[in-house]
Design a protein around this motif. Structure first.
Motif, PDB file in Angstrom:
ATOM      1  N   ASP A 149       0.789  -1.234   0.000  1.00 48.90           N
ATOM      2  CA  ASP A 149       0.000   0.000   0.000  1.00 48.90           C
ATOM      3  C   ASP A 149       0.818   1.280   0.000  1.00 48.90           C
ATOM      4  O   ASP A 149       0.278   2.362  -0.216  1.00 48.90           O
ATOM      5  N   ILE A 150       2.121   1.170   0.289  1.00 50.22           N
ATOM      6  CA  ILE A 150       3.006   2.328   0.158  1.00 50.22           C
ATOM      7  C   ILE A 150       4.232   1.907  -0.650  1.00 50.22           C
ATOM      8  O   ILE A 150       4.584   0.732  -0.688  1.00 50.22           O
ATOM      9  N   VAL A 151       4.852   2.870  -1.314  1.00 44.77           N
ATOM     10  CA  VAL A 151       6.015   2.563  -2.143  1.00 44.77           C
ATOM     11  C   VAL A 151       7.200   3.421  -1.695  1.00 44.77           C
ATOM     12  O   VAL A 151       7.036   4.572  -1.290  1.00 44.77           O
ATOM     13  N   PRO A 152       8.424   2.870  -1.726  1.00 46.62           N
ATOM     14  CA  PRO A 152       9.600   3.653  -1.363  1.00 46.62           C
ATOM     15  C   PRO A 152       9.868   4.742  -2.382  1.00 46.62           C
ATOM     16  O   PRO A 152       9.785   4.510  -3.593  1.00 46.62           O
ATOM     17  N   VAL A 153      10.171   5.935  -1.888  1.00 46.97           N
ATOM     18  CA  VAL A 153      10.452   7.085  -2.758  1.00 46.97           C
ATOM     19  C   VAL A 153      11.938   7.440  -2.693  1.00 46.97           C
ATOM     20  O   VAL A 153      12.612   7.527  -3.720  1.00 46.97           O
ATOM     21  N   ALA A 154      12.438   7.656  -1.491  1.00 46.22           N
ATOM     22  CA  ALA A 154      13.846   8.030  -1.324  1.00 46.22           C
ATOM     23  C   ALA A 154      14.286   7.769   0.100  1.00 46.22           C
ATOM     24  O   ALA A 154      13.581   8.136   1.038  1.00 46.22           O
ATOM     25  N   ALA A 155      15.431   7.139   0.264  1.00 47.93           N
ATOM     26  CA  ALA A 155      16.016   7.022   1.591  1.00 47.93           C
ATOM     27  C   ALA A 155      16.527   8.396   2.011  1.00 47.93           C
ATOM     28  O   ALA A 155      16.834   9.240   1.171  1.00 47.93           O
ATOM     29  N   ALA A 156      16.631   8.611   3.298  1.00 49.18           N
ATOM     30  CA  ALA A 156      17.104   9.905   3.799  1.00 49.18           C
ATOM     31  C   ALA A 156      18.370   9.776   4.630  1.00 49.18           C
ATOM     32  O   ALA A 156      19.370  10.427   4.349  1.00 49.18           O
ATOM     33  N   THR A 195      19.055   1.724  11.535  1.00 47.48           N
ATOM     34  CA  THR A 195      17.897   1.695  10.644  1.00 47.48           C
ATOM     35  C   THR A 195      18.004   2.844   9.663  1.00 47.48           C
ATOM     36  O   THR A 195      18.667   3.847   9.932  1.00 47.48           O
ATOM     37  N   VAL A 196      17.360   2.683   8.507  1.00 48.92           N
ATOM     38  CA  VAL A 196      17.360   3.732   7.494  1.00 48.92           C
ATOM     39  C   VAL A 196      15.998   4.411   7.474  1.00 48.92           C
ATOM     40  O   VAL A 196      14.966   3.749   7.285  1.00 48.92           O
ATOM     41  N   PHE A 197      15.989   5.716   7.683  1.00 50.71           N
ATOM     42  CA  PHE A 197      14.774   6.518   7.604  1.00 50.71           C
ATOM     43  C   PHE A 197      14.617   7.021   6.168  1.00 50.71           C
ATOM     44  O   PHE A 197      15.616   7.292   5.492  1.00 50.71           O
ATOM     45  N   GLY A 198      13.373   7.153   5.736  1.00 49.71           N
ATOM     46  CA  GLY A 198      13.184   7.648   4.381  1.00 49.71           C
ATOM     47  C   GLY A 198      11.737   7.967   4.060  1.00 49.71           C
ATOM     48  O   GLY A 198      10.845   7.863   4.914  1.00 49.71           O
ATOM     49  N   PHE A 199      11.526   8.343   2.805  1.00 53.81           N
ATOM     50  CA  PHE A 199      10.217   8.791   2.331  1.00 53.81           C
ATOM     51  C   PHE A 199       9.483   7.678   1.581  1.00 53.81           C
ATOM     52  O   PHE A 199      10.082   6.947   0.789  1.00 53.81           O
ATOM     53  N   TYR A 200       8.180   7.601   1.844  1.00 55.93           N
ATOM     54  CA  TYR A 200       7.292   6.684   1.134  1.00 55.93           C
ATOM     55  C   TYR A 200       6.097   7.482   0.609  1.00 55.93           C
ATOM     56  O   TYR A 200       5.847   8.609   1.059  1.00 55.93           O
ATOM     57  N   ALA A 201       5.363   6.876  -0.329  1.00 53.79           N
ATOM     58  CA  ALA A 201       4.162   7.499  -0.887  1.00 53.79           C
ATOM     59  C   ALA A 201       3.091   6.432  -1.068  1.00 53.79           C
ATOM     60  O   ALA A 201       3.401   5.233  -1.071  1.00 53.79           O
ATOM     61  N   PRO A 202       1.836   6.839  -1.227  1.00 56.18           N
ATOM     62  CA  PRO A 202       0.793   5.846  -1.492  1.00 56.18           C
ATOM     63  C   PRO A 202       1.092   5.083  -2.778  1.00 56.18           C
ATOM     64  O   PRO A 202       1.605   5.650  -3.749  1.00 56.18           O
ATOM     65  N   ALA A 203       0.784   3.798  -2.791  1.00 55.46           N
ATOM     66  CA  ALA A 203       0.973   2.993  -4.002  1.00 55.46           C
ATOM     67  C   ALA A 203       0.157   3.587  -5.146  1.00 55.46           C
ATOM     68  O   ALA A 203      -0.951   4.076  -4.939  1.00 55.46           O
ATOM     69  N   GLY A 204       0.720   3.543  -6.330  1.00 49.12           N
ATOM     70  CA  GLY A 204       0.057   4.123  -7.490  1.00 49.12           C
ATOM     71  C   GLY A 204       0.558   5.497  -7.861  1.00 49.12           C
ATOM     72  O   GLY A 204       0.065   6.109  -8.809  1.00 49.12           O
ATOM     73  N   LEU A 205       1.540   6.010  -7.116  1.00 46.96           N
ATOM     74  CA  LEU A 205       2.125   7.312  -7.444  1.00 46.96           C
ATOM     75  C   LEU A 205       2.694   7.271  -8.854  1.00 46.96           C
ATOM     76  O   LEU A 205       3.449   6.356  -9.192  1.00 46.96           O
ATOM     77  N   GLY A 264      13.986   0.038  -1.256  1.00 48.47           N
ATOM     78  CA  GLY A 264      13.086  -1.084  -1.014  1.00 48.47           C
ATOM     79  C   GLY A 264      13.849  -2.355  -0.666  1.00 48.47           C
ATOM     80  O   GLY A 264      13.438  -3.120   0.217  1.00 48.47           O
ATOM     81  N   ALA A 265      14.986  -2.576  -1.326  1.00 49.96           N
ATOM     82  CA  ALA A 265      15.799  -3.762  -1.057  1.00 49.96           C
ATOM     83  C   ALA A 265      16.363  -3.723   0.360  1.00 49.96           C
ATOM     84  O   ALA A 265      16.463  -4.762   1.030  1.00 49.96           O
ATOM     85  N   LYS A 266      16.725  -2.525   0.818  1.00 51.94           N
ATOM     86  CA  LYS A 266      17.253  -2.380   2.186  1.00 51.94           C
ATOM     87  C   LYS A 266      16.195  -2.787   3.211  1.00 51.94           C
ATOM     88  O   LYS A 266      16.502  -3.443   4.219  1.00 51.94           O
ATOM     89  N   ALA A 267      14.953  -2.415   2.964  1.00 53.29           N
ATOM     90  CA  ALA A 267      13.872  -2.789   3.886  1.00 53.29           C
ATOM     91  C   ALA A 267      13.718  -4.301   3.953  1.00 53.29           C
ATOM     92  O   ALA A 267      13.495  -4.873   5.030  1.00 53.29           O
TER      93      ALA A 267
END
Length: 333
Positions: free
Chosen positions: A125-132, A260-270, A311-314
C-alpha cells in the motif's frame, strides 16, 4: 454489406479498440497530474512525535525540498501504534504526490512481524520514494549509574537482573530491538519501558526515571553537556562524532547492528514521473553540506538511494530483525 478494415470485420475489432481507448483514457489523468505537479502544498506525515529522529530528519529536508519544488512542504506529526497510525493515513491517501510519509525502516521491515493485524499492508500500500538517513544508535546511561564503560555496564546488568530499566520509542522500534539484542547477547535481563516516541523516552532518561537507552541520536547534545554517559555505539562502525567510543561489536558483542534507514514513502500508485522527480530532488538535498551537517548532528549519515535500492534495504532488515522478533516474542503495543 459488412465493412472490412485490413481484411477484418469492423465488428471484430470494435471491442479491442474500445479496450485500448478506455486504457488510454484511464492514463490521461495520471499523465496530466504528473505534468502539473506540484500545484499545491505537499504534506509530509511523520509517524512519530515531534522532537524524535524522524521528525528532525523530515524538518531538515522539508525546507530545501520546498525551495526545489516551489510549493510549501508541511510536516504533520501523526504518532501512535508504533507508527501505524501515520502509515495508514498515507497508505489510504490519494497517490497524487501531495501526501508523503517520513518514517523509520521499522514500519515496513518490523511492524508486519509484531502486529498480527494491520489496517494496511506496508509492502503493497506504500512505495519507497527516497532514503534519507542511516541512523546509528548510541548506548547511553544516566550519570548516577555506577559504571564507567560498557564492560562495567554489562557486568552490572548481569549482576542485577531485573533491576535496570531501559526506554525506547515503542515496542518494535529499532532502539527497542537494540535493547533486546543487548539482553540476548549478554545473557542479562532489564525491563523495557516503551514510550510514544524517542523524545519522551529521552526526557525520562534525563530525569532518571529509566536507567539506559539506545538513543537514535537525539540525546547527543546532552552527552556533550555531561548529562548522560555514552558507553558504546550499537552500529557496525564508530561514530565520527565520538571516535573514541567503541562499538558493541568491538567489546565482544559480535555482529551487533541495530541501525535503521529513515526515508520517504508514498501511497501505491504514485505516477512514475512524480516518484522520479521526488527521488532526484531529495538525493540532491542530501548532497548539500547543510543537510549532511544536520543529520550528522544526530549521529547519523545521509543515505541517498534509488527507490529500488531503498526497497531492497527494507527487505534486508526484515530478514535481519525477523529472527530476533520471533525468538523474543516481541509484539506491538
Amino acid at each position: 454489406m459488412t465493412k472490412f478494415i485490413k481484411n477484418r470485420p469492423l465488428a471484430q475489432i470494435t471491442p479491442a479498440l474500445a479496450a485500448i481507448t478506455l486504457g488510454v483514457a484511464a492514463l490521461l489523468p495520471l499523465v496530466a497530474l504528473a505534468q502539473a505537479w506540484p500545484a499545491k502544498p505537499i504534506k509530509v506525515v511523520v509517524n512519530f512525535p515531534p522532537g524524535g529522529a524522524a521528525d528532525q530528519i523530515a524538518r531538515a529536508i522539508s525546507v530545501p525540498l520546498q525551495e526545489a519544488l516551489g510549493q510549501p512542504v508541511v510536516v504533520d506529526n501523526r504518532a501512535g501504534a508504533g507508527g501505524n497510525i501515520g502509515g495508514e493515513a498515507v497508505a489510504k491517501a490519494a497517490p497524487d504526490g501531495y501526501t508523503l510519509l517520513l518514517t523509520s525502516g521499522g514500519l515496513v521491515s518490523i511492524n508486519p512481524a509484531i502486529y498480527p493485524k494491520m489496517s494496511f499492508n506496508p509492502a503493497k500500500d506504500i512505495v519507497p520514494v527516497a532514503a534519507a538517513a542511516r541512523v546509528l544508535v548510541f548506548l547511553e546511561v544516566k550519570p548516577s549509574l555506577p559504571v564507567k564503560d560498557v564492560k562495567e555496564f554489562i557486568a552490572y546488568a548481569k549482576a542485577n537482573p531485573g533491576k535496570l530499566t531501559y526506554g525506547s520509542p515503542g515496542n518494535g522500534s529499532s532502539p527497542h530491538l537494540a535493547g533486546e539484542m543487548f539482553k540476548d547477547m549478554t545473557q542479562s535481563f532489564s525491563v523495557h519501558v516503551p514510550y510514544r516516541g524517542a523524545a519522551p523516552a529521552m526526557q525520562d532518561l534525563l530525569g532518571g526515571q529509566v536507567d539506559f537507552m539506545f538513543d537514535p541520536g537525539i540525546g547527543l547534545n546532552q552527552v556533550r553537556a555531561g548529562k548522560l554517559k555514552l558507553l558504546a555505539v550499537g552500529s557496525p562502525h564508530r561514530s565520527p562524532l565520538f571516535p573514541d567510543v567503541p562499538t558493541l561489536d568491538e567489546v565482544g558483542l559480535k555482529g551487533f547492528d541495530a541501525d535503521t534507514v529513515f526515508g520517504f514513502y508514498a501511497p501505491a500508485g504514485l505516477p512514475a514521473e512524480i516518484l522520479a522527480r521526488l527521488n532526484t530532488e531529495i538525493n540532491k538535498i542530501l548532497g548539500t553540506q547543510a543537510v549532511k551537517d544536520r543529520i550528522a548532528g544526530l549521529g547519523g549519515e545521509v543515505a541517498p538511494m534509488t527507490p529500488a535500492a531503498f526497497g531492497a534495504k527494507a527487505h534486508e532488515d526484515t530478514a535481519r530483525f525477523g529472527k530476533l522478533i520471533k525468538e523474543r516474542r516481541i509484539l506491538g503495543d
